[in-house]
Design an enzyme around this catalytic site. Structure first.
Site, PDB file in Angstrom:
ATOM      1  N   LEU A 430       0.833  -1.201   0.000  1.00  0.00           N
ATOM      2  CA  LEU A 430       0.000   0.000   0.000  1.00  0.00           C
ATOM      3  C   LEU A 430       0.870   1.253   0.000  1.00  0.00           C
ATOM      4  O   LEU A 430       1.882   1.324   0.725  1.00  0.00           O
ATOM      5  CB  LEU A 430      -0.929  -0.003   1.221  1.00  0.00           C
ATOM      6  N   GLY A 471       2.072  -5.872   8.248  1.00  0.00           N
ATOM      7  CA  GLY A 471       2.070  -4.454   7.915  1.00  0.00           C
ATOM      8  C   GLY A 471       1.056  -4.159   6.838  1.00  0.00           C
ATOM      9  O   GLY A 471      -0.113  -4.549   6.934  1.00  0.00           O
ATOM     10  N   ASP A 472       1.493  -3.486   5.779  1.00  0.00           N
ATOM     11  CA  ASP A 472       0.589  -3.149   4.676  1.00  0.00           C
ATOM     12  C   ASP A 472       0.913  -3.946   3.422  1.00  0.00           C
ATOM     13  O   ASP A 472       0.661  -3.501   2.297  1.00  0.00           O
ATOM     14  CB  ASP A 472       0.639  -1.649   4.386  1.00  0.00           C
ATOM     15  N   GLU A 473       1.460  -5.143   3.594  1.00  0.00           N
ATOM     16  CA  GLU A 473       1.833  -5.999   2.460  1.00  0.00           C
ATOM     17  C   GLU A 473       0.839  -7.157   2.328  1.00  0.00           C
ATOM     18  O   GLU A 473       0.547  -7.864   3.301  1.00  0.00           O
ATOM     19  CB  GLU A 473       3.249  -6.552   2.636  1.00  0.00           C
TER      20      GLU A 473
END
Length: 551
Positions: A430, A471-473
């Site tokens: 993201l 996280g944002d992965e």
């Protein structure tokens, strides 16, 4: 009884003998029969003393009844004489038909054997046919239907002493004693048979009572067991058909007992568990599977089978214990889900993603171009068959499970798309997510991640995997795609993500960068993810920073 040799016998004597034999055959027990036999010798045959020696199961003879002298009766009743001593007595002396007479001139050698005996006093005989106190007379008793000691089985011996007239028995007296011993043998055999039958009947009644008690105990244990119980048929065309169920099983499955008898467990088990059920039914033992309820739902149960067998007829039926483990299974599935899924988004986590990816790959190369890497890995040339399956190298046996494996391949990376389909790995990161966390807090960031996960899951097919690495992965596994298909999917996912997201009462936007990698056999899961990650960073750096959040 007169023992003279005249052919005339008093009618009263015959009547007395007849009454003695009638009493002997109407005694109510074996003990009464034996005592009646001894008493009959005294009252009907004219002897003062009589003893019944009965053969025991071990072959020795026990004094079972005595008549004529209470003192002598108390002295020897119950005492035992060995079979060897009795055989010696019956083989010596004078044989009067079946009777054995041992005169006092020979009997002195028997004084020290172990046969129980009594001693009578009296003067020495004055006449040739007078009875001497040390004379012995025995009447062996043989099994019915046999007249003659050599042919029958000895069941006992009558010992008699002191004829009332003081003389040796004459022809009539001898024949009467022999006939009496024969009838006594019949009476004793019949009494023993009746006693055995009575004991057998008592044992049978006792066994039947025990069986009835056992059946009642089983019935109560079966009917009132807190968990499900069932009895199923074994063998034949109706193998596995349910014959009987208890209330607990009927309540568990929501089916009445009358309806349960129309089914077998194979009719009720979940289709995916039928193999487990068949193995359990065939071998006995225990299994965990799902059974169908009346409302169409399934419940997890622990099913334990016991084969109830008959020693003569073999297996008779199957006793099945069914325990409700739905709650335990739910907890186990929850724990397994927590271990393999992200707690925030509910998506598969990194470990689950790697497991799913690794299950699609093997160490064998999918094309001939990978042979050189196999040579380098094992230090010598790898040998492969016509289908690219390797053998004759260390670890080859461990790869036999892949004999029927369909290799994952990578679409041609040339400029022209040749239509090859493969397993696409889309690595998503993201853009602008950190600023949302910093400005609006972690709650807003969590709301964004949850919504992104929902949007990604909505855009993929049922068989595809959407996972969160952390996280944002995010990573998407999509099989059966060509190069153009994978690129189109990345565009659709990016367009879905960049739409405004409501977080903590405000609308926020994030962008997304995608890297497309291809998984093929000969690679590890980490290698595949690294390849897609690197391509994602290439794609991220290729776009101007100000355009990343907008996608």
């Amino acid at each position: 009884m007169e023992t003279e040799s005249e052919p005339y016998v008093r009618l009263a004597t015959l009547r007395q003998l007849h009454q003695v034999m009638a009493d002997m055959n109407t005694a109510r027990s074996l003990a009464d029969t034996l005592q009646t036999v001894a008493d009959g010798v005294v009252t009907g045959l004219g002897f003062e003393l009589a003893c019944v020696n009965l053969v025991r199961p071990d072959g020795d003879l026990v004094v079972a009844a005595f008549a004529g002298n209470p003192a002598a009766e108390a002295l020897i009743t119950g005492r035992v004489g060995s079979r060897d001593s009795w055989d010696r007595r019956l083989n010596m002396g004078q044989h009067w038909g079946d009777l054995v007479f041992i005169p006092h001139t020979e009997g002195w050698i028997l004084d020290d054997d172990d046969v129980p005996q009594w001693y009578t006093d009296g003067p020495a005989p004055r006449f040739e046919d007078e009875w001497h106190p040390s004379d012995r007379l025995f009447a062996p008793m043989y099994t019915p239907g046999v007249q003659g000691g050599a042919c029958g089985e000895l069941i006992g011996v009558l010992s008699v002493d002191r004829p009332r007239n003081g003389r040796l028995p004459g022809a009539w007296g001898r024949e009467a004693l022999q006939m009496y011993a024969f009838q006594a043998a019949i009476a004793i055999s019949n009494a023993r048979l009746r006693a055995n039958m009575q004991r057998a009947l008592v044992r049978l009644e006792r066994d039947q009572q025990a069986l009835r008690a056992s059946e009642e105990s089983f019935r109560q244990a079966f009917e009132y067991a807190p968990s499900g119980m069932a009895i199923a048929e074994m063998g034949g065309d109706q193998h596995g058909r349910i014959l009987r169920t208890n209330d607990a099983l009927c309540r568990l499955l929501g089916r009445p007992a009358s309806a349960m008898r129309r089914y077998s467990f194979s009719d009720l088990v979940h289709p995916e568990d039928i193999g487990t059920l068949l193995r359990t039914s065939a071998e006995g033992g225990r299994a965990e599977l799902r059974l169908g309820r009346r409302d169409g739902t399934y419940v997890w149960v622990s099913l334990r089978n016991s084969v109830v067998a008959d020693a003569a007829d073999g297996p008779r039926f199957l006793l099945t214990h069914v325990e409700d483990i739905e709650e335990r299974k739910r907890r186990e599935l929850q724990l397994a889900h927590r271990a393999s899924h992200d707690s925030l988004t509910g998506l598969p986590n990194s470990a689950e993603l790697r497991a799913r990816l690794a299950s699609r790959l093997c160490r064998r190369p999918a094309h001939a171009g990978a042979l050189e890497s196999m040579d380098a890995a094992y230090g010598h040339p790898a040998v492969f068959d016509a289908n690219g399956h390797g053998f004759d190298f260390p670890g080859a046996a461990a790869l036999e499970a892949y004999d029927h494996h369909v290799h994952s391949v990578s679409p041609d990376e040339a400029e022209r798309d040749d239509g090859t389909k493969g397993l696409a790995v889309l690595f998503c990161d993201l853009d602008g997510f950190k600023s949302i966390n910093d400005r609006f807090g972690h709650n807003a960031g969590d709301a964004v991640l949850i919504e992104v996960a929902r949007r990604l899951s909505r855009q993929v097919r049922d068989g595809d995997t959407v996972a969160r690495l952390g996280g944002d992965e995010f990573v998407i596994l999509a099989d059966g795609l060509g190069r153009a298909d994978a690129q189109d999917l990345a565009v659709r996912l990016r367009n879905e993500i960049i739409q405004p997201i409501r977080a903590e009462g405000r609308a926020v936007r994030v962008g997304a960068s995608f890297g497309i990698g291809w998984a093929h056999c000969g690679m590890t899961a980490d290698e595949v993810l690294k390849s897609a990650d690197e391509r994602m960073y290439v794609e991220k750096r290729s776009r101007p920073k100000q355009h990343r959040r907008a996608g």
